[in-house]
Design an enzyme around this catalytic site. Structure first.
Site, PDB file in Angstrom:
ATOM      1  N   GLY A  53       7.788  10.745 -95.063  1.00 50.48           N
ATOM      2  CA  GLY A  53       7.238  11.683 -94.090  1.00 50.48           C
ATOM      3  C   GLY A  53       8.094  11.862 -92.854  1.00 50.48           C
ATOM      4  N   ARG A  92       0.050   5.284 -88.143  1.00 54.68           N
ATOM      5  CA  ARG A  92       1.201   6.109 -88.529  1.00 54.68           C
ATOM      6  C   ARG A  92       0.696   7.394 -89.229  1.00 54.68           C
ATOM      7  NH1 ARG A  92       3.106   8.268 -93.672  1.00 54.68           N
ATOM      8  NH2 ARG A  92       5.339   8.510 -93.523  1.00 54.68           N
ATOM      9  N   THR A 133       6.856  16.359-100.573  1.00 56.76           N
ATOM     10  CA  THR A 133       6.476  14.950-100.689  1.00 56.76           C
ATOM     11  C   THR A 133       7.713  14.089-100.448  1.00 56.76           C
ATOM     12  OG1 THR A 133       5.846  13.214-102.297  1.00 56.76           O
ATOM     13  CG2 THR A 133       6.697  15.227-103.219  1.00 56.76           C
ATOM     14  N   GLY A 134       7.509  12.871 -99.997  1.00 54.54           N
ATOM     15  CA  GLY A 134       8.636  11.976 -99.749  1.00 54.54           C
ATOM     16  C   GLY A 134       8.425  11.234 -98.446  1.00 54.54           C
ATOM     17  N   THR A 172       1.770  10.384-103.866  1.00 55.13           N
ATOM     18  CA  THR A 172       0.974  11.258-103.019  1.00 55.13           C
ATOM     19  C   THR A 172       0.773  12.562-103.801  1.00 55.13           C
ATOM     20  OG1 THR A 172       0.918  11.723-100.668  1.00 55.13           O
ATOM     21  CG2 THR A 172       2.804  12.512-101.810  1.00 55.13           C
TER      22      THR A 172
HETATM   23  N1  ASP Z   1       4.928  12.222 -97.515  1.00 56.97           N
HETATM   24  C1  ASP Z   1       4.003  11.128 -97.584  1.00 56.97           C
HETATM   25  C2  ASP Z   1       4.014  10.411 -96.267  1.00 56.97           C
HETATM   26  O1  ASP Z   1       5.065  10.165 -95.715  1.00 56.97           O
HETATM   27  C3  ASP Z   1       4.303  10.166 -98.672  1.00 56.97           C
HETATM   28  C4  ASP Z   1       4.707  10.768 -99.973  1.00 56.97           C
HETATM   29  O2  ASP Z   1       4.877  11.965-100.090  1.00 56.97           O
HETATM   30  O3  ASP Z   1       4.855  10.020-100.950  1.00 56.97           O
HETATM   31  O4  ASP Z   1       2.962  10.043 -95.809  1.00 56.97           O
END
Ligand code: ASP
Length: 293
Positions: free
Chosen positions: A223, A198, A220-221, A170
């Site tokens: 969510g 979602r 990021t990560g 992302t």
């Molecule tokens: N944070 C994003 C989500 O959960 C995904 C990501 O950051 O890789 O949609």
């Protein structure tokens, strides 16, 4: 001008994709020079990352669990209090451009078909962001799920090591113009194991993004875990209290306590204040950095 710009390509993204992040940071700097707008800089930088098919945002976004649908989230925010977001938008090339348009509307967030309809009103054309890589990734996810013989909706996502299957890639950007103006943007195709409808942290103020008078934080990560902790706002508050962006970001990671080392929640944080930046991540993460001296 003593601008500071940091971009990321998602926690878990190969460091070798840093060239794409650097290109986006340079585009942001160029835009800042031309327009003196931190918001414009963040939006243009984010759009470069959305257009890079290696990243899970815009072109290259992850497919939903149905294997057919792409629903994307994006947000923009600046230190003047402007905020705009889209959630679950479909069939546009650059969700971040639509988020920017939302920031100029009476609303803060538009979702689903309403967001797509809003984009069309602004003549943003139909565009299919599906790529061969996204299809491959989906196939891998599906295979993995069937191996586990789990109804995919029945377990907490965290019980699955889905960061290994590309929940990442992302994108996000934080911008400081060195004069006390800040902006950020984030855009995503979501994680790998996702029901339709979602919504992750990226478009949620205080979770995936927060900007105030003292700086900007973009996360990021996974969510769901970021939303639970209102991560970007919490890290921002540390920066606002005078802690350096690096220490504040490092502190942000301590909010995610792994039950087992193998279960470390993938999280990445980028942040800037007027004079410095911070980058903290649990797994590898491609970044781009510009710090003018
Ligand atoms: N944070 C994003 C989500 O959960 C995904 C990501 O950051 O890789 O949609």
């Amino acid at each position: 001008m003593k601008a500071i710009i940091v971009t990321h390509g998602g926690v878990g993204s190969p460091v070798s994709h840093g060239d794409g992040c650097q290109k986006a940071a340079e585009e942001a700097l160029d835009t800042l020079r031309k327009t003196s707008s931190v918001l414009q800089a963040a939006v243009r930088g984010a759009a470069v990352l959305e257009d890079d098919p290696r990243f899970n945002a815009g072109t290259g976004s992850n497919l939903r669990i149905d294997g057919k649908t792409i629903e994307m989230d994006a947000a923009v925010m600046d230190s003047d209090g402007n905020f705009g977001a889209v959630a679950g938008i479909q069939m546009v090339k650059n969700p971040v451009l639509v988020a920017e348009l939302v920031s100029k509307s009476p609303h803060l967030m538009l979702c689903g078909p309403g967001a797509t309809e809003f984009a069309r009103r602004y003549k943003i054309p139909w565009y299919n962001p599906i790529t061969p890589k996204a299809r491959e990734r989906y196939k891998k996810v599906k295979k993995n799920l069937s191996k586990r013989r789990l109804p995919y909706w029945a377990k907490r996502w965290l019980n699955l090591p889905y960061h290994l299957e590309g929940c990442s890639d992302t994108i996000g950007i934080v911008v400081s113009d060195g004069k006390g103006n800040f902006a950020g943007a984030g855009s995503t195709g979501g994680t790998s194991y996702m029901l339709r409808g979602r919504i992750g942290d990226t478009p949620i103020i205080g979770s995936g993004i927060y900007v105030g008078k003292k700086g900007v934080v973009v996360s990021t990560g996974i969510g769901e875990e970021i939303i639970r902790r209102m991560l970007s706002k919490e890290v921002y508050e540390k920066i606002a209290s005078g802690i350096s962006p690096q220490k504040a970001s490092d502190w942000g990671l301590t909010l995610f306590k792994p039950q087992k080392p193998a279960n470390i929640t993938p999280v990445g944080i980028i942040a800037v204040n007027k004079t410095d930046y911070g980058i903290s991540n649990t797994h590898q993460m491609a970044v781009g950095i510009i710090k003018q001296s």
